[in-house]
Design an enzyme around this catalytic site. Structure first.
Site, PDB file in Angstrom:
ATOM      1  N   ASP A  82      23.122  58.472  66.414  1.00 22.91           N
ATOM      2  CA  ASP A  82      23.864  57.391  67.075  1.00 22.91           C
ATOM      3  C   ASP A  82      23.143  56.693  68.229  1.00 22.91           C
ATOM      4  N   CYS A  86      32.327  45.611  47.221  1.00 18.29           N
ATOM      5  CA  CYS A  86      33.424  44.885  47.888  1.00 18.29           C
ATOM      6  C   CYS A  86      34.034  43.844  46.948  1.00 18.29           C
ATOM      7  N   CYS A 119      37.293  41.302  47.349  1.00 18.47           N
ATOM      8  CA  CYS A 119      38.214  41.842  48.370  1.00 18.47           C
ATOM      9  C   CYS A 119      37.839  41.306  49.752  1.00 18.47           C
ATOM     10  N   CYS A 126      39.718  43.722  54.903  1.00 17.29           N
ATOM     11  CA  CYS A 126      39.337  44.068  56.279  1.00 17.29           C
ATOM     12  C   CYS A 126      39.254  42.816  57.150  1.00 17.29           C
ATOM     13  N   CYS A 139      41.805  42.331  60.440  1.00 18.25           N
ATOM     14  CA  CYS A 139      41.273  42.492  61.799  1.00 18.25           C
ATOM     15  C   CYS A 139      42.078  41.622  62.776  1.00 18.25           C
ATOM     16  N   CYS A 194      35.700  42.837  69.230  1.00 22.41           N
ATOM     17  CA  CYS A 194      36.211  44.030  68.524  1.00 22.41           C
ATOM     18  C   CYS A 194      36.978  44.971  69.468  1.00 22.41           C
ATOM     19  N   CYS A 239      39.241  51.750  67.198  1.00 16.20           N
ATOM     20  CA  CYS A 239      40.130  51.029  66.265  1.00 16.20           C
ATOM     21  C   CYS A 239      39.703  51.423  64.853  1.00 16.20           C
ATOM     22  N   CYS A 281      40.116  48.168  60.166  1.00 20.05           N
ATOM     23  CA  CYS A 281      39.328  47.650  59.034  1.00 20.05           C
ATOM     24  C   CYS A 281      38.893  48.764  58.080  1.00 20.05           C
ATOM     25  N   CYS A 289      40.881  49.512  53.862  1.00 20.79           N
ATOM     26  CA  CYS A 289      39.846  49.467  52.824  1.00 20.79           C
ATOM     27  C   CYS A 289      40.244  50.352  51.638  1.00 20.79           C
TER      28      CYS A 289
HETATM   29  C1  B12 Z   1      26.871  49.372  68.734  1.00 22.80           C
HETATM   30  C2  B12 Z   1      27.726  50.190  67.799  1.00 22.80           C
HETATM   31  C3  B12 Z   1      29.082  49.851  67.713  1.00 22.80           C
HETATM   32  C4  B12 Z   1      29.635  48.534  68.267  1.00 22.80           C
HETATM   33  C5  B12 Z   1      29.249  47.403  67.271  1.00 22.80           C
HETATM   34  C6  B12 Z   1      29.554  47.757  65.813  1.00 22.80           C
HETATM   35  C7  B12 Z   1      28.838  46.917  64.760  1.00 22.80           C
HETATM   36  N1  B12 Z   1      29.422  46.824  63.593  1.00 22.80           N
HETATM   37  O1  B12 Z   1      27.770  46.405  65.023  1.00 22.80           O
HETATM   38  C8  B12 Z   1      31.154  48.853  68.370  1.00 22.80           C
HETATM   39  C9  B12 Z   1      31.468  49.427  69.749  1.00 22.80           C
HETATM   40  C10 B12 Z   1      32.078  47.673  68.104  1.00 22.80           C
HETATM   41  C11 B12 Z   1      31.269  49.963  67.325  1.00 22.80           C
HETATM   42  C12 B12 Z   1      32.441  50.274  66.673  1.00 22.80           C
HETATM   43  C13 B12 Z   1      32.558  51.282  65.727  1.00 22.80           C
HETATM   44  N2  B12 Z   1      31.622  52.214  65.410  1.00 22.80           N
HETATM   45 CO1  B12 Z   1      29.774  52.122  66.019  1.00 22.80          CO
HETATM   46  N3  B12 Z   1      27.916  52.079  66.360  1.00 22.80           N
HETATM   47  C14 B12 Z   1      27.183  51.257  67.050  1.00 22.80           C
HETATM   48  C15 B12 Z   1      25.709  51.663  66.950  1.00 22.80           C
HETATM   49  C16 B12 Z   1      25.327  52.451  68.208  1.00 22.80           C
HETATM   50  C17 B12 Z   1      24.733  50.496  66.716  1.00 22.80           C
HETATM   51  C18 B12 Z   1      25.175  49.515  65.606  1.00 22.80           C
HETATM   52  C19 B12 Z   1      24.382  48.252  65.621  1.00 22.80           C
HETATM   53  O2  B12 Z   1      23.171  48.275  65.764  1.00 22.80           O
HETATM   54  N4  B12 Z   1      25.073  47.113  65.475  1.00 22.80           N
HETATM   55  C20 B12 Z   1      24.460  45.817  65.384  1.00 22.80           C
HETATM   56  C21 B12 Z   1      24.612  45.308  63.960  1.00 22.80           C
HETATM   57  C22 B12 Z   1      23.956  43.941  63.796  1.00 22.80           C
HETATM   58  O3  B12 Z   1      23.957  46.249  63.182  1.00 22.80           O
HETATM   59  P1  B12 Z   1      24.651  47.089  61.995  1.00 22.80           P
HETATM   60  O4  B12 Z   1      26.115  46.914  61.949  1.00 22.80           O
HETATM   61  O5  B12 Z   1      24.139  48.481  62.068  1.00 22.80           O
HETATM   62  O6  B12 Z   1      24.097  46.222  60.801  1.00 22.80           O
HETATM   63  C23 B12 Z   1      22.832  46.466  60.226  1.00 22.80           C
HETATM   64  C24 B12 Z   1      22.939  47.086  58.840  1.00 22.80           C
HETATM   65  O7  B12 Z   1      24.271  47.031  58.397  1.00 22.80           O
HETATM   66  C25 B12 Z   1      21.954  46.275  57.998  1.00 22.80           C
HETATM   67  N5  B12 Z   1      22.376  45.912  56.642  1.00 22.80           N
HETATM   68  C26 B12 Z   1      22.215  46.746  55.626  1.00 22.80           C
HETATM   69  N6  B12 Z   1      22.597  46.149  54.519  1.00 22.80           N
HETATM   70  C27 B12 Z   1      23.011  44.913  54.804  1.00 22.80           C
HETATM   71  C28 B12 Z   1      23.494  43.910  53.987  1.00 22.80           C
HETATM   72  C29 B12 Z   1      23.863  42.693  54.565  1.00 22.80           C
HETATM   73  C30 B12 Z   1      24.371  41.609  53.688  1.00 22.80           C
HETATM   74  C31 B12 Z   1      23.727  42.508  55.978  1.00 22.80           C
HETATM   75  C32 B12 Z   1      24.097  41.212  56.618  1.00 22.80           C
HETATM   76  C33 B12 Z   1      23.246  43.562  56.779  1.00 22.80           C
HETATM   77  C34 B12 Z   1      22.879  44.750  56.185  1.00 22.80           C
HETATM   78  O8  B12 Z   1      21.596  45.124  58.745  1.00 22.80           O
HETATM   79  C35 B12 Z   1      22.212  45.092  60.014  1.00 22.80           C
HETATM   80  C36 B12 Z   1      21.212  44.811  61.084  1.00 22.80           C
HETATM   81  O9  B12 Z   1      20.544  43.668  60.908  1.00 22.80           O
HETATM   82  C37 B12 Z   1      25.722  52.590  65.669  1.00 22.80           C
HETATM   83  C38 B12 Z   1      24.679  53.727  65.657  1.00 22.80           C
HETATM   84  C39 B12 Z   1      23.286  53.189  65.351  1.00 22.80           C
HETATM   85  N7  B12 Z   1      22.331  53.548  66.191  1.00 22.80           N
HETATM   86  O10 B12 Z   1      23.085  52.460  64.388  1.00 22.80           O
HETATM   87  C40 B12 Z   1      27.184  53.116  65.656  1.00 22.80           C
HETATM   88  C41 B12 Z   1      27.876  53.297  64.287  1.00 22.80           C
HETATM   89  C42 B12 Z   1      27.584  52.072  63.473  1.00 22.80           C
HETATM   90  N8  B12 Z   1      29.291  53.318  64.633  1.00 22.80           N
HETATM   91  C43 B12 Z   1      30.015  54.090  63.886  1.00 22.80           C
HETATM   92  C44 B12 Z   1      31.425  54.201  63.972  1.00 22.80           C
HETATM   93  C45 B12 Z   1      32.074  55.407  63.309  1.00 22.80           C
HETATM   94  C46 B12 Z   1      32.189  53.205  64.642  1.00 22.80           C
HETATM   95  C47 B12 Z   1      33.718  53.001  64.600  1.00 22.80           C
HETATM   96  C48 B12 Z   1      34.378  53.364  63.262  1.00 22.80           C
HETATM   97  C49 B12 Z   1      34.394  53.793  65.761  1.00 22.80           C
HETATM   98  C50 B12 Z   1      35.874  53.484  65.919  1.00 22.80           C
HETATM   99  N9  B12 Z   1      36.751  53.972  65.063  1.00 22.80           N
HETATM  100  O11 B12 Z   1      36.273  52.807  66.833  1.00 22.80           O
HETATM  101  C51 B12 Z   1      33.814  51.466  64.915  1.00 22.80           C
HETATM  102  C52 B12 Z   1      33.708  50.656  63.614  1.00 22.80           C
HETATM  103  C53 B12 Z   1      33.708  49.172  63.835  1.00 22.80           C
HETATM  104  C54 B12 Z   1      33.024  48.473  62.645  1.00 22.80           C
HETATM  105  N10 B12 Z   1      33.783  47.922  61.739  1.00 22.80           N
HETATM  106  O12 B12 Z   1      31.787  48.483  62.602  1.00 22.80           O
HETATM  107  C55 B12 Z   1      29.164  54.832  62.861  1.00 22.80           C
HETATM  108  C56 B12 Z   1      29.343  54.184  61.468  1.00 22.80           C
HETATM  109  C57 B12 Z   1      29.274  55.137  60.272  1.00 22.80           C
HETATM  110  C58 B12 Z   1      29.438  54.387  58.964  1.00 22.80           C
HETATM  111  N11 B12 Z   1      30.033  55.038  57.967  1.00 22.80           N
HETATM  112  O13 B12 Z   1      29.030  53.238  58.798  1.00 22.80           O
HETATM  113  C59 B12 Z   1      27.706  54.647  63.494  1.00 22.80           C
HETATM  114  C60 B12 Z   1      26.578  54.572  62.467  1.00 22.80           C
HETATM  115  C61 B12 Z   1      27.507  55.839  64.460  1.00 22.80           C
HETATM  116  C62 B12 Z   1      27.143  57.132  63.714  1.00 22.80           C
HETATM  117  N12 B12 Z   1      25.944  57.665  63.935  1.00 22.80           N
HETATM  118  O14 B12 Z   1      27.913  57.651  62.934  1.00 22.80           O
HETATM  119  N13 B12 Z   1      30.070  50.573  67.106  1.00 22.80           N
HETATM  120  S1  SF4 Z   2      38.397  46.214  52.727  1.00 22.91           S
HETATM  121 FE1  SF4 Z   2      36.684  47.504  52.058  1.00 22.91          FE
HETATM  122  S2  SF4 Z   2      36.284  46.823  49.934  1.00 22.91           S
HETATM  123 FE2  SF4 Z   2      37.552  45.247  50.898  1.00 22.91          FE
HETATM  124  S3  SF4 Z   2      36.039  43.774  51.671  1.00 22.91           S
HETATM  125 FE3  SF4 Z   2      36.517  45.163  53.349  1.00 22.91          FE
HETATM  126  S4  SF4 Z   2      34.934  46.721  53.239  1.00 22.91           S
HETATM  127 FE4  SF4 Z   2      34.912  45.652  51.271  1.00 22.91          FE
HETATM  128  S1  SF4 Z   3      37.387  48.008  64.436  1.00 20.31           S
HETATM  129 FE1  SF4 Z   3      39.343  46.845  64.620  1.00 20.31          FE
HETATM  130  S2  SF4 Z   3      38.890  45.083  65.928  1.00 20.31           S
HETATM  131 FE2  SF4 Z   3      36.909  45.962  65.275  1.00 20.31          FE
HETATM  132  S3  SF4 Z   3      36.362  44.798  63.441  1.00 20.31           S
HETATM  133 FE3  SF4 Z   3      37.506  46.576  62.709  1.00 20.31          FE
HETATM  134  S4  SF4 Z   3      39.671  45.881  62.623  1.00 20.31           S
HETATM  135 FE4  SF4 Z   3      38.533  44.392  63.852  1.00 20.31          FE
END
Ligand code: B12
Ligand code: SF4
Ligand code: SF4
Length: 343
Positions: free
Chosen positions: A128, A182, A185, A188, A192, A208, A235, A238, A242
């Protein structure tokens, strides 16, 4: 057994629900990260703007890397979630003990096993907090696809799992990414409450609820407050909507440490020492007591229950401007449309 299969089997022995191996390459999707930062979607998480080079290429973080083992540790459970607005909701992952030290320990075990088995093997673990795109490696390790909610989703286990990784200096047979399921669908995106998700699989963290309630230290912007409802820590909306989480079986890596909802007056009535004692080893230590008090005061306003007036009046006079302003907002919200007091 070849080393890649043996390594994944060892990861499962250490409690991973499943594991995969990605090649250590800079992947094209990493380019989306810079755009995310440049457009300010990281909000006040300034640490996210640092170390962009290692997010683009893991070799900037561990130069010897050749392969990346990524493990999924499940925290799924099937317990129903109460909708009582008088309770503060806690995301599923946060109702468990803090996963960081426990998963690091398990990943260290796997690394020691590898070193003992293969002469010259070495590696570096990440759970993480390292400046890496964990989901990207999870995807290329074949653990799942990146859904429209930006979670890594496994067709067999949904998305309620943590990621933990081990970058190793050995070239190994790697797994292949799996197809996106996906389809059309968009549940999510529609569910949100703060419109933080887009069809491009981008989450604007600065909108978020998980960001506001866990990471953001300042006042929560007024436009988002009514939409946060009774979430006081994280939260799950989303993920709850799913359809792939219907397959998420109850196989948590740890037993729950907390109930998934807490009374809204739990934190406002607490001092720092009792907070440390009761919640110091849980994810609730991340927003700290002050963050949870702010979130609880906000949820009291959203409950619109007059029973919270006395406590909000007390906090409206608090010397901390973030807490006093939040309490005043919540008092006004209750006055606008109060509900009958609960028994
Ligand atoms: C910052 C962070 C957050 C932030 C931002 C989340 C976000 N979606 O970016 C906040 C505080 C909002 C957050 C919330 C949550 N988080 Co968080 N978070 C992180 C952290 C530390 C970095 C993520 C990051 O770099 N975000 C920036 C975006 C741009 O990057 P990304 O989402 O990782 O996207 C990359 C990949 O998805 C990739 N990619 C791969 N394939 C594809 C395909 C396409 C089409 C695209 C566009 C991109 C893509 O490209 C993107 C980067 O360019 C990671 C741990 C880590 N070091 O990675 C945990 C992590 C993502 N979090 C996690 C969790 C559990 C959560 C929550 C569920 C907690 C909660 N219940 O509140 C929520 C979920 C919200 C959500 N829907 O994502 C888990 C996710 C596990 C999983 N199954 O995916 C992680 C991996 C931590 C862990 N080690 O388990 N989090
Ligand atoms: S709810 Fe799940 S299956 Fe539907 S679009 Fe979102 S991530 Fe994909
Ligand atoms: S964690 Fe909650 S607020 Fe954040 S993207 Fe998912 S539904 Fe939206």
């Amino acid at each position: 057994m070849d080393i890649s299969r043996a390594l994944k089997a060892r990861a499962e022995q250490a409690g991973a629900a499943f594991a995969g191996i990605a090649p250590a390459e800079p992947f094209p999707e990493a380019a989306a990260y810079k755009k995310w930062i440049d457009s300010g979607m990281h909000g006040s998480m300034d640490y996210m703007a640092r170390n962009q080079d290692s997010r683009e290429d893991i070799a900037a973080w561990y130069p010897e890397v050749k392969s990346v083992l990524v493990c999924a540790f499940s925290y799924a459970d099937n317990a129903p979630r109460p909708a009582d607005p008088g309770q503060g909701r806690v995301a599923r992952y946060a109702a468990l003990p803090d996963y960081h030290p426990e998963l690091k320990r398990r990943m260290e075990e796997i690394l020691s096993w590898l070193k003992a088995r293969v002469p010259g093997a070495d590696g570096r673990i990440f759970v993480d907090t390292s400046p890496l795109l964990e989901r990207l490696y999870a995807r290329y390790a074949g653990l799942g696809w990146v859904g429209k909610n930006t979670m890594v989703i496994s067709p067999k286990a949904g998305s309620y799992f943590f990621l933990a990784g081990l970058a190793v200096n050995l070239t190994m047979e790697h797994d292949e990414p799996i197809a996106d399921h996906c389809g059309s669908c968009a549940r999510c995106i529609e569910a949100c409450p703060t419109d933080a998700l887009s069809a491009e699989r981008v989450l604007d963290a600065s909108r978020c609820i998980a960001y506001f309630t866990i990471e953001h230290k300042g006042a929560i912007p007024s436009e988002f407050r009514p939409k946060i409802g009774n979430w006081i820590m994280g939260c799950d909306i989303c993920q709850e909507v799913c359809p792939w989480n219907r397959f998420a079986g109850p196989s948590p890596v740890f037993p729950p440490a907390l109930p998934e909802s807490l009374p809204l007056n739990e934190f406002p009535g607490m001092d720092k020492d009792s907070f440390r004692q009761k919640y110091g080893e849980t994810p609730l230590s991340r927003p700290k007591l002050k963050g949870l008090v702010r979130n609880s005061l906000l949820a009291m306003g959203n409950s619109r229950e007059a029973v919270y007036r006395p406590i909000l009046e007390e906090f409206a006079a608090n010397p901390d401007p973030i807490l006093s302003e939040q309490a005043a907002w919540s008092l006004a919200r209750i006055s606008e449309s109060p509900l009958e007091a609960r028994a």
